[in-house]
Design a protein around this motif. Structure first.
Motif, PDB file in Angstrom:
ATOM      1  N   GLN A  72      -1.916 -35.562  30.482  1.00 36.11           N
ATOM      2  CA  GLN A  72      -2.304 -34.944  29.205  1.00 36.11           C
ATOM      3  C   GLN A  72      -3.701 -34.313  29.237  1.00 36.11           C
ATOM      4  O   GLN A  72      -3.967 -33.363  28.514  1.00 36.11           O
ATOM      5  CB  GLN A  72      -2.210 -35.981  28.077  1.00 36.11           C
ATOM      6  CG  GLN A  72      -0.782 -36.481  27.861  1.00 36.11           C
ATOM      7  CD  GLN A  72      -0.677 -37.421  26.677  1.00 36.11           C
ATOM      8  OE1 GLN A  72      -1.477 -37.392  25.758  1.00 36.11           O
ATOM      9  NE2 GLN A  72       0.333 -38.285  26.698  1.00 36.11           N
TER      10      GLN A  72
ATOM     11  N   SER B  23       2.058 -44.227  34.430  1.00 32.95           N
ATOM     12  CA  SER B  23       2.247 -44.342  32.983  1.00 32.95           C
ATOM     13  C   SER B  23       3.129 -45.535  32.652  1.00 32.95           C
ATOM     14  O   SER B  23       3.582 -46.260  33.550  1.00 32.95           O
ATOM     15  CB  SER B  23       2.863 -43.052  32.433  1.00 32.95           C
ATOM     16  OG  SER B  23       4.179 -42.895  32.919  1.00 32.95           O
TER      17      SER B  23
ATOM     18  N   ASN C  39      -1.263 -41.606  32.186  1.00 39.01           N
ATOM     19  CA  ASN C  39      -0.237 -40.879  31.430  1.00 39.01           C
ATOM     20  C   ASN C  39       0.272 -39.801  32.374  1.00 39.01           C
ATOM     21  O   ASN C  39      -0.125 -39.762  33.540  1.00 39.01           O
ATOM     22  CB  ASN C  39      -0.797 -40.294  30.122  1.00 39.01           C
ATOM     23  CG  ASN C  39      -1.914 -39.315  30.371  1.00 39.01           C
ATOM     24  OD1 ASN C  39      -1.778 -38.379  31.145  1.00 39.01           O
ATOM     25  ND2 ASN C  39      -3.053 -39.522  29.721  1.00 39.01           N
TER      26      ASN C  39
ATOM     27  N   SER D 181      -1.781 -42.827  26.918  1.00 37.41           N
ATOM     28  CA  SER D 181      -0.775 -41.830  26.585  1.00 37.41           C
ATOM     29  C   SER D 181      -0.977 -41.178  25.215  1.00 37.41           C
ATOM     30  O   SER D 181      -0.141 -40.399  24.786  1.00 37.41           O
ATOM     31  CB  SER D 181       0.613 -42.473  26.664  1.00 37.41           C
ATOM     32  OG  SER D 181       0.612 -43.679  25.937  1.00 37.41           O
TER      33      SER D 181
END
Lengths: 224, 357
Positions: free
Chosen positions: B314, B335, B311, B120
């Motif tokens: 991203q 996540s 995540n 993350s």
């Protein structure tokens, strides 16, 4: 043989694998078994991760409650006392790595004084700090001091994960034998992954303990 | 050949840094990277070098700033929230053009998050984290051996470009144990002498000064332009990636990095048995991003690309920029410390491929 078995060692020596396999062995022998996860050091790859599986076999698992297992409380589960009080259980204690982990045992000192125990020290000679007898003996001394307990048996668990060879195990055996001679502590068994047992037995006539590997990263777990 | 040993990823980072000539380590404990500091506390004094547990992450990164300014190889490590604290210092180090290695063994976020594996911090690592127009090389190893090799490489790259370099792994990489070998290695790079180091006069007439303060806008802009030229040079020279199962035409290409790429490889093998052909682009540098890998494989891809991450997506933006509208881009992620299983990935890809056929 005592009812209470304590597994200690340098972190990464394979204590948890040995402890789980030992609990399963006792279970297969028809005993009423409890395993306690006293690892206050490692955040991942602990006995508590296998609670569901162990309980499905009828083994009692004593560990930090699931909802707190990622809270890093650094405490041992309260119901650990059960293993000393309920003498109908055969007990396996999986103790976290090094002397820092073994400190967790100190609080149970009065119970260990009342009842005999077997403390095993697990050795993997491919680990950088336990590659020779001197390094191993230093860890044994540190852990004995921190836990206020005496190591009664050595376990050779020399392995290089998925690259383990039988020759490597035999090389480790020599070093563990040296420790055994110097400290006058017997070797209980040599642990070996199930698929290497037959090969090892052609070259070695000591006590062999076949083990299954439970602590695997997701890409090495079976793909169901 | 050196003898193989069994090490936790975190321990291996420490030993690799020692092999690379790291003279100072400044750290502060945080799960899941604490074994790095614990290992260094034990080993650095044995080899006559400096280990210091700082009073905070902010202190540790400023110690790195000082040691790097004095021209020695230096490393710090932390995990997600700790890297946030270090980000101001990282920006200063980038601004002052100092070489150092920063390790982030990522946990789940945002905030205090949790201790289980995650990816993350992709934005934080590749898009800045700290303030200002700076860039930092980010390596994302997927095995403990690759981790060792890249830590050593990171020190060389940092010295060559006078820039911070980050090693980023998830908690799994830090905590798992694998066989590793520490090869005797000689750098093939032509590393410049550190004539800029603030380490005493040494025959010079004027003291070297380490600084990131430019009060005149003209000078600061010129400094920024110079940094950008350096970053362009890094983008040209330092991109690393792996292509897997991309020799022939495929239905879809997974883009995934770190340990998750290994789970994806399992999924690819499972899909192969069902007649679905899947390739993998594994970025090893997250910055500079391996855009050219996409150009290389574009003609072999039938359906498109899927970014698979730990995540909420991203890296998807970088995948889209690299694909540049030529094919659709899909996403699958877990996540918060949830690690996708191969079966989950198989199902997601079957859903996409099935829907398209």
């Amino acid at each position: 043989m005592s009812r209470i078995r304590v597994f200690t060692g340098h972190f990464g020596s394979g204590k948890t694998e040995i402890a789980i396999n030992y609990a399963l062995k006792l279970n297969e022998e028809g005993k009423k078994v409890a395993i306690a996860d006293l690892d206050i050091v490692n955040p991942y790859f602990c006995t508590r991760d296998k609670t569901e599986f162990l309980e499905s076999r009828g083994i009692k698992v004593i560990s930090t409650p699931k909802e707190l297992s990622n809270a890093e409380l650094g405490t041992v589960p309260l119901n650990t006392l059960m293993v000393f009080n309920d003498k109908s259980y055969d007990v396996v204690l999986d103790v976290g790595g090094d002397d820092q982990g073994a400190v967790a045992l100190g609080q149970f000192n009065k119970y260990f004084k009342e009842e005999d125990y077997d403390m095993y020290f697990v050795i993997n000679t491919t680990r950088p700090f336990t590659m020779d007898a001197d390094g191993i003996i230093q860890y044994i001394n540190d852990i004995q001091k921190a836990s206020r307990l005496k190591v009664k048996y050595l376990v050779n668990n020399t392995n290089l994960s998925y690259e383990t060879t039988v020759d490597m195990i035999l090389e480790g055996q020599k070093i563990v034998e040296e420790v055994s001679n110097r400290l006058n502590i017997p070797i209980a068994f040599t642990a070996v992954r199930e698929d290497l047992v037959d090969e090892l037995k052609t070259k070695f006539d000591g006590n062999v303990f076949p083990i299954k590997i439970f602590m695997l990263p997701p890409w090495r777990q079976s793909m169901e | 050949m050196a003898k193989k040993v069994l090490m936790k990823g975190n321990e291996a980072i420490g030993e690799a840094a020692i092999h690379a000539g790291c003279q100072c380590f400044f750290g502060y404990p945080i799960t899941p990277q604490t074994e790095i500091a614990a290992y260094m506390a034990r080993r650095m004094p044995q080899v006559g070098r400096v280990f210091l547990q700082a009073e905070s992450e902010v202190a540790a990164i400023n110690m790195v700033y000082g040691a790097a300014g004095a021209g020695v190889r230096v490393m710090t490590s932390s995990s997600s929230p700790g890297i946030s604290l270090k980000s101001e210092g990282i920006s200063y180090i980038a601004g002052a053009e100092l070489p150092c290695v920063i390790v982030n063994i990522v946990r789940g976020g945002p905030g205090l998050g949790g201790i289980q594996p995650a990816q993350s911090d992709y934005f934080q690592a590749t898009k800045g984290g700290g303030h200002g127009d700076y860039r930092m090389v980010v390596y994302a190893p997927s095995s403990v051996q690759e981790l060792v090799d890249l830590v050593q490489e990171a020190f060389d790259v940092a010295d060559q470009y006078r820039n911070p370099v980050m090693i980023m792994g998830d908690g799994m990489l830090g905590q798992m144990m694998e066989p590793v070998e520490f090869k005797e290695r000689q750098t093939t790079r032509n590393l410049p002498e550190k004539t800029w180091a603030a380490n005493g006069l040494r025959g010079r007439k004027i003291h070297n000064v380490i600084n990131s303060l430019y009060l005149k806008p003209e000078e600061l802009e010129a400094h920024n332009k110079k940094l950008q030229q350096k970053y362009a040079e890094i983008e040209k020279n330092e991109v690393k990636y792996e292509l897997y199962n991309l020799e022939n035409e495929v239905d879809i290409v997974i883009v995934s990095y770190g340990t998750l790429a290994r789970i994806c490889k399992n999924a690819i093998k499972m899909l192969e048995k069902e007649g679905i052909k899947v390739g993998l682009i594994r970025p090893i540098t997250l910055w500079p991003y391996p855009k050219k890998a996409f150009d290389e494989v574009m003609d072999k891809v039938k359906l498109g690309f899927i970014s698979i991450e730990m995540n909420e997506g991203q890296m998807v933006e970088d995948v889209k920029l690299s694909v540049n509208g030529r094919k659709p881009v899909f996403f699958y992620g877990r996540s918060g410390g949830m690690v996708p299983t191969p079966a989950e990935i198989v199902n997601k890809i079957k859903e996409i491929v099935g829907g398209a056929k």
